[in-house]
Design a protein around this motif. Structure first.
Motif, mmCIF file in Angstrom:
data_model
loop_
_atom_site.group_PDB
_atom_site.id
_atom_site.type_symbol
_atom_site.label_atom_id
_atom_site.label_comp_id
_atom_site.label_asym_id
_atom_site.label_seq_id
_atom_site.Cartn_x
_atom_site.Cartn_y
_atom_site.Cartn_z
ATOM 1 N N VAL A 130 -29.897 62.065 115.118
ATOM 2 C CA VAL A 130 -30.172 63.475 114.852
ATOM 3 C C VAL A 130 -30.111 64.218 116.178
ATOM 4 O O VAL A 130 -30.752 63.810 117.158
ATOM 5 C CB VAL A 130 -31.553 63.670 114.189
ATOM 6 C CG1 VAL A 130 -31.858 65.149 114.002
ATOM 7 C CG2 VAL A 130 -31.614 62.938 112.858
ATOM 8 N N ALA A 131 -29.317 65.280 116.221
ATOM 9 C CA ALA A 131 -29.204 66.125 117.408
ATOM 10 C C ALA A 131 -29.918 67.440 117.146
ATOM 11 O O ALA A 131 -29.742 68.053 116.094
ATOM 12 C CB ALA A 131 -27.737 66.380 117.733
ATOM 13 N N MET A 132 -30.729 67.853 118.104
ATOM 14 C CA MET A 132 -31.410 69.149 118.060
ATOM 15 C C MET A 132 -31.213 69.765 119.430
ATOM 16 O O MET A 132 -31.958 69.468 120.352
ATOM 17 C CB MET A 132 -32.890 68.968 117.737
ATOM 18 C CG MET A 132 -33.127 68.423 116.348
ATOM 19 S SD MET A 132 -34.811 67.847 116.074
ATOM 20 C CE MET A 132 -34.804 66.336 117.013
ATOM 21 N N GLY A 133 -30.155 70.574 119.563
ATOM 22 C CA GLY A 133 -29.780 71.061 120.889
ATOM 23 C C GLY A 133 -29.358 69.857 121.723
ATOM 24 O O GLY A 133 -28.548 69.051 121.291
ATOM 25 N N ASP A 134 -29.963 69.693 122.893
ATOM 26 C CA ASP A 134 -29.661 68.553 123.765
ATOM 27 C C ASP A 134 -30.485 67.324 123.411
ATOM 28 O O ASP A 134 -30.239 66.248 123.944
ATOM 29 C CB ASP A 134 -29.916 68.922 125.233
ATOM 30 C CG ASP A 134 -28.943 69.974 125.719
ATOM 31 O OD1 ASP A 134 -27.821 70.024 125.201
ATOM 32 O OD2 ASP A 134 -29.314 70.736 126.632
ATOM 33 N N ALA A 135 -31.490 67.470 122.564
ATOM 34 C CA ALA A 135 -32.386 66.361 122.206
ATOM 35 C C ALA A 135 -31.744 65.461 121.146
ATOM 36 O O ALA A 135 -30.986 65.945 120.304
ATOM 37 C CB ALA A 135 -33.707 66.913 121.685
ATOM 38 N N ARG A 136 -32.066 64.177 121.187
ATOM 39 C CA ARG A 136 -31.538 63.213 120.222
ATOM 40 C C ARG A 136 -32.661 62.321 119.700
ATOM 41 O O ARG A 136 -33.539 61.921 120.462
ATOM 42 C CB ARG A 136 -30.481 62.297 120.850
ATOM 43 C CG ARG A 136 -29.253 62.991 121.388
ATOM 44 C CD ARG A 136 -28.335 63.433 120.252
ATOM 45 N NE ARG A 136 -27.099 64.037 120.710
ATOM 46 C CZ ARG A 136 -26.952 65.310 121.006
ATOM 47 N NH1 ARG A 136 -27.975 66.123 120.945
ATOM 48 N NH2 ARG A 136 -25.774 65.782 121.366
ATOM 49 N N LEU A 137 -32.588 62.012 118.397
ATOM 50 C CA LEU A 137 -33.472 61.032 117.774
ATOM 51 C C LEU A 137 -32.596 59.955 117.147
ATOM 52 O O LEU A 137 -31.505 60.224 116.670
ATOM 53 C CB LEU A 137 -34.323 61.669 116.671
ATOM 54 C CG LEU A 137 -35.346 62.706 117.075
ATOM 55 C CD1 LEU A 137 -36.024 63.270 115.835
ATOM 56 C CD2 LEU A 137 -36.385 62.098 118.015
ATOM 57 N N GLY A 138 -33.117 58.744 117.081
ATOM 58 C CA GLY A 138 -32.391 57.649 116.445
ATOM 59 C C GLY A 138 -31.630 56.860 117.470
ATOM 60 O O GLY A 138 -31.877 56.967 118.658
ATOM 61 N N PRO A 139 -30.711 56.063 116.995
ATOM 62 C CA PRO A 139 -30.154 56.022 115.653
ATOM 63 C C PRO A 139 -30.993 55.177 114.693
ATOM 64 O O PRO A 139 -31.757 54.327 115.115
ATOM 65 C CB PRO A 139 -28.776 55.386 115.863
ATOM 66 C CG PRO A 139 -28.992 54.469 117.027
ATOM 67 C CD PRO A 139 -30.005 55.162 117.907
ATOM 68 N N VAL A 140 -30.808 55.469 113.406
ATOM 69 C CA VAL A 140 -31.350 54.646 112.322
ATOM 70 C C VAL A 140 -30.198 54.351 111.364
ATOM 71 O O VAL A 140 -29.207 55.070 111.325
ATOM 72 C CB VAL A 140 -32.513 55.317 111.557
ATOM 73 C CG1 VAL A 140 -33.677 55.629 112.480
ATOM 74 C CG2 VAL A 140 -32.060 56.570 110.850
ATOM 75 N N LYS A 141 -30.350 53.294 110.607
ATOM 76 C CA LYS A 141 -29.330 52.918 109.639
ATOM 77 C C LYS A 141 -29.565 53.688 108.348
ATOM 78 O O LYS A 141 -30.670 53.660 107.790
ATOM 79 C CB LYS A 141 -29.391 51.413 109.367
ATOM 80 C CG LYS A 141 -28.148 50.875 108.680
ATOM 81 C CD LYS A 141 -28.112 49.384 108.741
ATOM 82 C CE LYS A 141 -27.565 48.997 110.086
ATOM 83 N NZ LYS A 141 -27.087 47.637 110.168
#
Length: 143
Positions: A130-141
């Motif tokens: 998940v991208a929120m501007g320059d921020a990233r979460l994950g990855p998840v399957k």
């Protein structure tokens, strides 16, 4: 088959097959027992809890857990930070423009965004970030 109570209509829950209700209960339990947040998730105040393909592949259900209300509000107040789903070489999957309109957050809350799965960009088993501007979460399957 669902039974209709006297003088009323059967509730959608009563009409749902038992295996569907059990699966939903299992997902709820799984989300309540998420792993400890990563350093990035703690910094952003938001944890990616689940990504699932639904509606015969037409929608993607992304769920997020609020770790810090102040950080989440600051991050998501900027429309440029609307969460986008990223999967391998597929184009980003954008949230509907109204997805977070009027959203209220509380610590520990799990909220969801339903994304249109344009061109079937997200498929079960694919790693999704998940991208929120320059921020990233994950990855998840994706499930």
């Amino acid at each position: 088959a669902a039974t209709t109570p006297p003088g009323g209509n059967a509730s959608p829950a009563a009409a749902a097959p038992a295996h569907t209700a059990a699966a939903m209960a299992g997902k709820t339990r799984a989300m309540q027992s998420l792993p400890a947040p990563s350093a990035a998730e703690a910094r952003l105040g938001l944890q990616l809890a689940h990504v699932g393909v639904t509606a015969s592949g037409g929608l993607v259900d992304a769920r997020f857990k609020v770790l810090d209300v102040g950080k989440v509000k600051a991050l998501l107040a900027n429309p440029a930070n609307a969460p986008q789903l990223l999967a391998s070489e597929a184009p980003p999957v954008m949230a509907p423009h109204h997805a977070l309109r009027g959203a209220r957050f509380s610590e520990g809350q799990i909220f969801y965004i339903m994304y249109p799965n344009t061109r079937s960009a997200i498929k079960p088993g694919v790693e999704v970030s998940v991208a929120m501007g320059d921020a990233r979460l994950g990855p998840v399957k994706a499930e």
